[in-house]
Design a protein around this motif. Structure first.
Motif, PDB file in Angstrom:
ATOM      1  N   ILE A  64       0.870  -1.174   0.000  1.00  0.00           N
ATOM      2  CA  ILE A  64       0.000   0.000   0.000  1.00  0.00           C
ATOM      3  C   ILE A  64       0.904   1.220   0.000  1.00  0.00           C
ATOM      4  O   ILE A  64       1.730   1.378   0.912  1.00  0.00           O
ATOM      5  CB  ILE A  64      -0.950   0.018   1.212  1.00  0.00           C
ATOM      6  N   ASP A  65       0.770   2.050  -1.031  1.00  0.00           N
ATOM      7  CA  ASP A  65       1.617   3.238  -1.159  1.00  0.00           C
ATOM      8  C   ASP A  65       3.096   2.848  -0.985  1.00  0.00           C
ATOM      9  O   ASP A  65       3.826   3.480  -0.207  1.00  0.00           O
ATOM     10  CB  ASP A  65       1.197   4.277  -0.099  1.00  0.00           C
ATOM     11  N   ASP A  66       3.507   1.813  -1.664  1.00  0.00           N
ATOM     12  CA  ASP A  66       4.896   1.330  -1.675  1.00  0.00           C
ATOM     13  C   ASP A  66       5.354   0.652  -0.386  1.00  0.00           C
ATOM     14  O   ASP A  66       6.513   0.275  -0.274  1.00  0.00           O
ATOM     15  CB  ASP A  66       5.888   2.455  -2.018  1.00  0.00           C
ATOM     16  N   GLU A  67       4.462   0.538   0.605  1.00  0.00           N
ATOM     17  CA  GLU A  67       4.863  -0.142   1.845  1.00  0.00           C
ATOM     18  C   GLU A  67       4.365  -1.584   1.815  1.00  0.00           C
ATOM     19  O   GLU A  67       3.167  -1.833   1.631  1.00  0.00           O
ATOM     20  CB  GLU A  67       4.273   0.592   3.061  1.00  0.00           C
ATOM     21  N   LEU A  68       5.283  -2.529   1.998  1.00  0.00           N
ATOM     22  CA  LEU A  68       4.913  -3.938   2.032  1.00  0.00           C
ATOM     23  C   LEU A  68       4.046  -4.194   3.263  1.00  0.00           C
ATOM     24  O   LEU A  68       4.366  -3.758   4.367  1.00  0.00           O
ATOM     25  CB  LEU A  68       6.181  -4.801   2.085  1.00  0.00           C
ATOM     26  N   ILE A  69       2.938  -4.908   3.056  1.00  0.00           N
ATOM     27  CA  ILE A  69       1.955  -5.119   4.117  1.00  0.00           C
ATOM     28  C   ILE A  69       2.202  -6.452   4.825  1.00  0.00           C
ATOM     29  O   ILE A  69       2.346  -7.484   4.172  1.00  0.00           O
ATOM     30  CB  ILE A  69       0.537  -5.084   3.483  1.00  0.00           C
ATOM     31  N   GLY A  70       2.280  -6.407   6.150  1.00  0.00           N
ATOM     32  CA  GLY A  70       2.357  -7.639   6.939  1.00  0.00           C
ATOM     33  C   GLY A  70       3.757  -8.191   7.141  1.00  0.00           C
ATOM     34  O   GLY A  70       3.949  -9.087   7.957  1.00  0.00           O
ATOM     35  N   PHE A  71       4.721  -7.639   6.394  1.00  0.00           N
ATOM     36  CA  PHE A  71       6.094  -8.149   6.489  1.00  0.00           C
ATOM     37  C   PHE A  71       7.091  -6.998   6.475  1.00  0.00           C
ATOM     38  O   PHE A  71       6.813  -5.919   5.961  1.00  0.00           O
ATOM     39  CB  PHE A  71       6.420  -9.074   5.299  1.00  0.00           C
ATOM     40  N   ARG A  72       8.237  -7.264   7.053  1.00  0.00           N
ATOM     41  CA  ARG A  72       9.350  -6.329   6.988  1.00  0.00           C
ATOM     42  C   ARG A  72      10.472  -7.048   6.241  1.00  0.00           C
ATOM     43  O   ARG A  72      10.727  -8.229   6.459  1.00  0.00           O
ATOM     44  CB  ARG A  72       9.792  -5.983   8.410  1.00  0.00           C
ATOM     45  N   GLN A  73      11.076  -6.316   5.324  1.00  0.00           N
ATOM     46  CA  GLN A  73      12.139  -6.920   4.524  1.00  0.00           C
ATOM     47  C   GLN A  73      13.488  -6.463   5.042  1.00  0.00           C
ATOM     48  O   GLN A  73      13.714  -5.281   5.239  1.00  0.00           O
ATOM     49  CB  GLN A  73      11.967  -6.503   3.053  1.00  0.00           C
ATOM     50  N   GLU A  74      14.373  -7.424   5.325  1.00  0.00           N
ATOM     51  CA  GLU A  74      15.755  -7.086   5.687  1.00  0.00           C
ATOM     52  C   GLU A  74      16.670  -7.888   4.795  1.00  0.00           C
ATOM     53  O   GLU A  74      16.718  -9.111   4.888  1.00  0.00           O
ATOM     54  CB  GLU A  74      16.026  -7.404   7.163  1.00  0.00           C
TER      55      GLU A  74
END
Ligand code: ADP
Ligand code: MG
Length: 253
Positions: A63-73
């Protein structure tokens, strides 16, 4: 990525039952997308996944370039915790078929509850905004009423105002007029039409094909967990290519 919502290959199972089957969807900023389809086709599940009321089994949503439900590292994905999911959930406002207002609170209290309690803003800042929203939905005179004193259509307009008070990036509507008496439907649709005109990004699950034809930029037809076809209202409502879409539209009209 410039779309407001990007959903890629969403799969969602309830036990063995597949409620969403490789659903991919993009919603542009300011776009009004109407989702139609028979009961049980996965429309609510799709909205609930976008809003993180349900977890997808695979696929990804931004949503608006933010990944939903997860964080990417790096190249690893970590599931977000409940607090982080609650924060992300605020990016979309949801309006349900059944108006779920707080029965023990007045209209004004219902609208300021989220901004004051969740966003920790001051009442003095929030009340003028709530009054402006009440004006928008045409219910200024009901600010001190309790939900039980309002018609279903009035309650639904308050539910819309309450969702808007959180300043969401997009609004999700799940059959917002299905539970209303016929004569109350148009007041709610008018509020939604004004909202669409103001540039709000909206996803609307509805059987109101007239509304879809007039207000939607794009219509999506779902059946059995799949997007069967999508296009302009003219393409989907007047000239559907797929047999299943044709049958559905003939049955609803
Ligand atoms: P629609 O909104 O298009 O009517 P839903 O998304 O509500 O369809 O449901 C799609 C299918 O998934 C239905 O067959 C429904 O019974 C099933 N389903 C939805 N939610 C659940 C749940 N929490 N547990 C089990 N099955 C569910
Ligand atoms: Mg539904």
């Amino acid at each position: 990525m410039s779309s407001m919502v990007v959903a890629v290959d969403l799969n969602k199972f309830f036990g063995d039952f597949q409620a969403l089957d490789k659903v991919s969807l993009e919603i542009e900023h300011g776009e009004v997308l109407c989702i139609i389809g028979p009961s049980g086709s996965g429309k609510s599940t799709l909205l609930r996944c976008i809003n993180q009321l349900e977890r997808i089994d695979s696929g990804a949503i931004w949503i608006d370039d933010e990944l939903i439900g997860f964080r990417q590292e790096g190249d690893k994905l970590y599931q977000l915790n409940d607090t982080e999911i609650a924060r992300q959930r605020l990016s979309s406002g949801m309006v349900f078929q059944r108006f779920n207002l707080f029965a023990h609170m007045t209209v004004l209290e219902n609208i300021i509850e989220g901004p004051v309690i969740v966003q920790r803003r001051t009442k003095s800042a929030v009340i003028p905004e709530a009054m402006a929203l009440l004006e928008k939905v045409g219910l200024t005179d009901k600010k001190n009423a309790y939900p039980s004193e309002l018609s279903g259509g009035q309650q639904q307009r308050i539910a819309i105002a309450r969702a808007l008070a959180m300043k969401p990036k997009l609004m999700l509507f799940d059959e917002p007029t299905s539970a209303l008496d016929p004569e109350l439907v148009s007041d709610v649709l008018n509020v939604m039409r004004d909202l669409a005109t103001s540039g709000m990004t909206m996803v609307v699950v509805t059987h109101e094909l007239g509304f879809a034809r007039e207000v939607a930029n794009r219509v999506v037809f779902m059946d059995r967990g799949k997007i069967i076809e999508s296009g302009t209202p003219q393409e989907i409502l007047s000239n559907p290519k797929e047999k299943r879409t044709q049958d559905f539209i003939a049955a609803v009209l």
